[in-house]
Design an enzyme around this catalytic site. Sequence first.
Site, mmCIF file in Angstrom:
data_model
loop_
_atom_site.group_PDB
_atom_site.id
_atom_site.type_symbol
_atom_site.label_atom_id
_atom_site.label_comp_id
_atom_site.label_asym_id
_atom_site.label_seq_id
_atom_site.Cartn_x
_atom_site.Cartn_y
_atom_site.Cartn_z
ATOM 1 N N ARG A 163 -46.471 84.412 -14.698
ATOM 2 C CA ARG A 163 -45.923 83.771 -15.876
ATOM 3 C C ARG A 163 -46.301 82.297 -15.958
ATOM 4 O O ARG A 163 -46.526 81.744 -17.009
ATOM 5 C CB ARG A 163 -44.408 83.915 -15.864
ATOM 6 N N LYS A 164 -46.369 81.692 -14.795
ATOM 7 C CA LYS A 164 -46.666 80.268 -14.735
ATOM 8 C C LYS A 164 -47.969 79.937 -15.468
ATOM 9 O O LYS A 164 -48.103 78.906 -16.087
ATOM 10 C CB LYS A 164 -46.776 79.854 -13.264
ATOM 11 N N PHE A 165 -48.918 80.852 -15.326
ATOM 12 C CA PHE A 165 -50.216 80.568 -15.919
ATOM 13 C C PHE A 165 -50.349 81.123 -17.328
ATOM 14 O O PHE A 165 -51.212 80.741 -18.059
ATOM 15 C CB PHE A 165 -51.313 81.135 -15.031
#
EC number: 3.6.4.12
Lengths: 602, 622
Positions: free
Chosen positions: A24-26
Amino acid sequence: MQASSNAFGGIGELNDVMDDAGYRKFDIHEGILFCVELSETMFKESQELDYKSPLLEILESLNELMSQLVITRPGTAIGCYFYYCSRDDAKQGIFEFSPLRDINATFMKRLNDLLEDLSSGRMTLYEYFNFQPTEKQRQMPLGVLFTFMLDTFLQDIPGQRQLSSKKVFLFTDNDIPQEAQDTDDRARLRSLTIDLFDNKVNFSTFFIGYANKSFDNEFYSDILQLGSHTNKGVGLNSEFDGPNTKPINAKYIKSKILRKKEIKRIMFQCPLMFGENEDFTVGVKGYTMYSHEKAGVRYKLVYEHEDVRREAFSKRKFLNPMTGEDVTSSTVKVYPYGDLDINFSENQNQIVMEAYTQKDAFLRIIGFRSSSKAIHYFNNIEKSAFIVPDEAKYEGSVRTLTSLFKTLRKKDKIAILWGKLKTNSHASLFVLSPSSIKEYNEGFYLYRVPFLDEIRKFPSLLSYDNGEKYKLDYENMKKITQNIMGYFNLKDGYNPSDFRNPSLQKHFKVLHDYLLQIETTPEGNETPDAKLNRIIHEDDSLRKLYHIRNKILDSEKSEDPAIQRLNKYVKIWNVFYNKFNDDSISVKEEKKPLDKKPKFNI
Amino acid sequence: MSSESTTFIVDVSPSMIKKDCVFKSMAYLEYTLLNKSKKNRKTDWVSCYLANCPVSGNSQEVPNVFQIQPFLAPVTTTDTIKFIRHLKQYCDQHSHDGTTEDLQSMIQCLLVASLDIKQKFQARKISKQIVVFTDNLDELDITDEEIEVLAKELNARIILVDCSKKGQEEKKQSNWLKLVKAIPNSNVYTINELLIEITSPATSVVKPVRVFSGELRFGADVLSTQTPNPNSGIKDKNCICIKVEAFPATKAVSGLNRKTVVETEDSNMKKKFVAVKSIIEYEIHSEEKNKKANEDEEMESSYTSVVISKDSVTKAYRYGADYVVLPSVLVDQTVYETFPGLDVRGFLDREALPRYYLTSESSFIIADTRLGCLSDTMAFGALVDVMLENRKVAVARYVSKKDSEVNMCALCPILVEHADMDSETKVVRSLTLCRLPFAEDERVTDFPKLLNRTTTSGTPLEQETDEHEIDELMEQLVDSMDTDELPAVSVDNYYQPISRVTADTTLPLPFLKKEREANKKDPLRVPTVFIYRQQQVLMEWIHQLMINDSKEFQIPELPDSLKEKISPYLFKNFDSNELVKLLRIKKVDKSKLSSELKDELEREKIPDLETLLKRGEQDSKE
């Protein structure tokens, strides 16, 4: 056939299940909110737009934007609202054309249908928006719109992830709304703007000016910009002071929409070291400017059995070949060396690596060199990255890279770098080259230099005879080639945006048509004309080739002798070609040593 | 590569042992055999004899000749280890016993070796060679006539490895050299040359594989090229059409593949690695509802999975928020039908094509000398020459195979030097092809400026006061690390013809010395460091643990020549500390920022609420 073809019924409901925290971070979830003011002039045909109305231009641009995003960034949410609208279904003067949701076929169809109705004349924009120019439209205060923007971004939509990037595309050609006269109104709007900023909502402004009526951005600068008058002495870290409110000419609406849609996706972030001096380290960020989109790579696995349709997952398992036992959790990775397997410990692997690389991404300048000695067109191996300073980890990065940028440009040099861009990649050699003066962006391009093992050998030829015996003919061939070349100089160079990828377009067209149950005509038994017409429409590259063909054919009939010569040159070229296209000079029959199937690879 | 047989003869006379020459020869043998064992070729034979040896043992029962390794193929790592250990044992035994006796058996050894080769291979077509390590070039006590006879008798070429320290002049009279001269393709190297060869990073030679064969067209009829009918352009008088083929020019390599294994014990309780079988399983997940419906992420992985059959798994393609399962008829339709060909779209000045548009590996496009005629070579050559003379590149539409992806490509002219039969230097004209981005590939976005910096709203930021000083020092820094004095491999030699680098043997011999020297100086030609490193360490591991029986593995250093290539180059001395001070570089304390906050800051440079409010207040005061 079932009407709803969405594999799982709900819209994007599986997105959440799939994404783990690391991913999700990316995967930035971006939302773009189109807010378009309906003013009298927005409906009027504009000279700048070849007598199209700005409103239609915005709708068409939105359509193009969505069909691009569905391919390149399908997870983007887009919403479109019109304000000062007197349609019956508008709330407080705000009409929801499409809610802020991840791009989906239903809304694309709604827009598509509207554009078709407009172009066929079944409907006018005035009718659609129920717009009566004489009526006083502007009862709705702008404050309502600003509050509405924030609420829209903050609402929780079931099955849709929180937005991590929020953008308002604000379209208006009305520079002095009713609030402009009232200092209290202005103050209220300013505080609403700060609310929006505080919730990380960014503005891209589309303040449309015309030749006969320019747009004065005084009011909007006042409410959208932070302390625009008190900016002196602002440090490097406080570049944010609100959006640029410079008005634009109507004809740039589309290009600005398509340009501003891009969020910056960091490809990597790492320290850049200058030589051996460890204190001389700054931060850089790299971005992909040109990638290679491929068709059919975004999919999920589905289990289909009788009436059941569920998402499926694949899992790799390792079995002991003797016992069949599942040994997935106890495997070891070894280096095979002939018939010997060699196993290094983590620590040993680490020491082996440390001789030439580091654990995390890094770049180190190990030299400088003249551009002409280092940058070639014939040895590319990978896509490049665009490099800009990153102040987040090292203060002074901007100062340092600005100076390096100026110096390299001035001296026409590049930097030679050793390093790696990702934790799990091998270290290799790069060259860092400043962007050219002609470009808008200022930064560096990072090109990987191939290793010696990556520079392949030039093949052996069956014949090295290049016609040296026929010097005169060869010189003539060159002259004709040069003449023909002169007719096909690409003055504007190569523009990627002129060429949509036909393979990608085809893949998505099939999905689109199936989703919306659009009838398609089979390609098999069409007439040659119909086929030609189809292929030059679905393939931009073939269309350009078709123009070249026509230019050559048409030149024969031209009255201008200069143009007419083109066809003659092509014909003479063929005369020369045929002169040596003789089987007696051909080397066809010889057996080429390369053709022998090698029994063993080297 | 054809079948090959290599017979090694190591002179183990006391002087060879004393001067460490046997040891050096052994290093070469170890390297060479380990290299062979990686390739595992069934037709690459080796054998080894010890000459001038106190021990005897060979097929002909000749004294003082010891066949330490009978013919072996394929060479495996285990065999290599066994052989080298054996050889080492022999040396260890005989290095201390102090025999000074000179046992002359070199000629006998050559003859035994030759007989064994004949016996083994008879009339088979195989390239045969004998590699002799000796420090006594005067040893062969034979007449010129005998040399002639011997040369005929041996029926193998000779690679003589000179372990003596004699100069060129002294060697001239040697019978050994006369013999080498008498046998075609034979050669002499010094042991040091060979040791340098095996310690320098070698580049792999990959046979060129054709990736495209078809027409380079300009102005061809679109309708006729988009049909399965080839050769359409050649007869058309209104277009240009040349037969060409394509080969890879640059291709990324990956490191050595690690094998996934599991450690098991065999019947003798001995531990060993067994390669695992990899399978893909499909499953569906059902969420477990027994956990309380907590909104938190705690219940993330609470599902039970059921294994399902692969046959009932299909793909659902993403379309925005929708996932589409296409009926199988439509799946085929998603593939865009294409036909192979290379169609030129136009020409442009090289400078007009940004270098960063090139996004892929490169290929050579050359005139097809296999299916084409002289006309193709001439027409193609003329095209390349004209492009070079006018500094042009071409843009073309490229489809390499039926139904493979359409690509827009840049074609850049290049000359490749090659030495032809008469070893006269000539050039071959070629184009390199590299992919250009399509509209969907563009990720262009606006970045903040580096020069004349502004805020997000466009207000100019103040200029640095010490800008001038900084720039001056930066220039000095750039000058201090300038590599322009280092020569570059010329453009014509950037790519080497395969014919120049293909050896007739897999033996590591220093025949590409010149190229290696040129590469060594050019800072942009670097051996594949990570592959070299892996090889180096693996060989060293075998050497230390399997041959020398060391208990612990001492990881070797990277060779200096390689280390230098990837380390900062110093042209002039320059102290950068002053510049660092002026630039006010400071590492941001990471601990002060939580990682999430950092990410946010990264994404949007928005100040905190307080700052914003403060500014807002200031604003309204005015």
